[in-house]
Design an enzyme around this catalytic site. Sequence first.
Site, PDB file in Angstrom:
ATOM      1  N   ASP A 114     -21.717 -23.863 -10.017  1.00  0.00           N
ATOM      2  CA  ASP A 114     -22.338 -23.283  -9.144  1.00  0.00           C
ATOM      3  C   ASP A 114     -22.544 -24.205  -8.003  1.00  0.00           C
ATOM      4  O   ASP A 114     -22.789 -25.409  -8.045  1.00  0.00           O
ATOM      5  CB  ASP A 114     -24.071 -22.812  -9.334  1.00  0.00           C
ATOM      6  CG  ASP A 114     -24.113 -21.311  -9.054  1.00  0.00           C
ATOM      7  OD1 ASP A 114     -23.261 -20.930  -8.651  1.00  0.00           O
ATOM      8  OD2 ASP A 114     -25.089 -20.862  -9.833  1.00  0.00           O
ATOM      9  N   GLU A 168     -24.837  -9.177  -9.171  1.00  0.00           N
ATOM     10  CA  GLU A 168     -26.547  -9.427  -9.654  1.00  0.00           C
ATOM     11  C   GLU A 168     -27.435  -8.362  -8.848  1.00  0.00           C
ATOM     12  O   GLU A 168     -27.145  -8.221  -7.807  1.00  0.00           O
ATOM     13  CB  GLU A 168     -26.681 -10.859  -9.247  1.00  0.00           C
ATOM     14  CG  GLU A 168     -28.019 -11.086  -9.935  1.00  0.00           C
ATOM     15  CD  GLU A 168     -28.436 -12.412  -9.761  1.00  0.00           C
ATOM     16  OE1 GLU A 168     -27.943 -13.332  -9.376  1.00  0.00           O
ATOM     17  OE2 GLU A 168     -29.763 -12.765 -10.221  1.00  0.00           O
TER      18      GLU A 168
HETATM   19  O1  KIV Z   1     -27.532 -19.736 -11.101  1.00  0.00           O
HETATM   20  C1  KIV Z   1     -27.098 -18.936 -12.192  1.00  0.00           C
HETATM   21  O2  KIV Z   1     -27.457 -18.859 -13.117  1.00  0.00           O
HETATM   22  C2  KIV Z   1     -26.417 -17.513 -11.573  1.00  0.00           C
HETATM   23  C3  KIV Z   1     -26.470 -16.542 -12.500  1.00  0.00           C
HETATM   24  C4  KIV Z   1     -27.769 -15.645 -12.122  1.00  0.00           C
HETATM   25  C5  KIV Z   1     -25.247 -15.893 -12.488  1.00  0.00           C
HETATM   26  O3  KIV Z   1     -26.120 -17.742 -10.587  1.00  0.00           O
END
Ligand code: KIV
Length: 261
Positions: A81, A179
């Site tokens: 991420d 989401e």
């Molecule tokens: O940060 C995370 O765990 C996410 C999920 C909610 C998809 O982006």
Amino acid sequence: MKMTINSIKKAKGVQPLVMITAYDALFARLFEPYADLLLVGDSLNMSFAGRNDTLSATLEQMIYHTNAVCMGAKNSFIICDMPFGTYTNKEEALKNATRVFQETPAHSVKIEGGESKAEVVRYLTQNGIAVCGHIGLLPQAVRSEGGYKVKGKTDEEELQLIKDAKAIQSAGAFCMVIEGVKSEVATKVAASVKIPVIGIGAGVGVDGQVLVFSDMLGLFEEFTPKFVKKYLDGSNLVKTAIQNYANEVKGREFPKEEHTY
Ligand code: KIV
């Protein structure tokens, strides 16, 4: 079998994809045999670092945890991420995503945002960075939106979600997370694009599911969103184990002969 960008894309319409978050080598190794994709989510800032939301996660933190996950699950497809504030424009995004690719063996980054982030996604994919999109409820918008808001409740929101998905697809993303979206709308969004749309709180009509591991293992006690199914009573199991250990230490019942040199 290790997934690739091609096999992930080809899974659409064939079999739902299984994605789960992982933040360290220990759990990543346990999840690897069952998950198609591992996501080093910035949700680690909440369940791992104890913060109230994901916004203060740093690139350094994400790189550290991504390396740990990559060490534990060498045969998994791993997505890192991009944290809040690291992709506000395309140049910043490329500089920071390049760090992820140079400093970890992750296969892809994930970017929150639809149409408004298409230019960033295009610039990354044109420069050799594989991108997983993230549309619908955006956890990084929790402060600007004043809470976690389910999307797809009006015709306008439905239209926007479809525009978002198409924009992210044409910008070159190989898949996306959707989401917190009304189930029937998420189904239509998934049907509107050719790449897999992986849902969290988006019903069953999408191309796969993702859950935050500490939620689904019942380890995160702060709150449980409606969409989470707890597959383990993790926190109670851990508490009982630690309590038993503490009692045995205090009662000089541990260690026994077999634990002693
Ligand atoms: O940060 C995370 O765990 C996410 C999920 C909610 C998809 O982006």
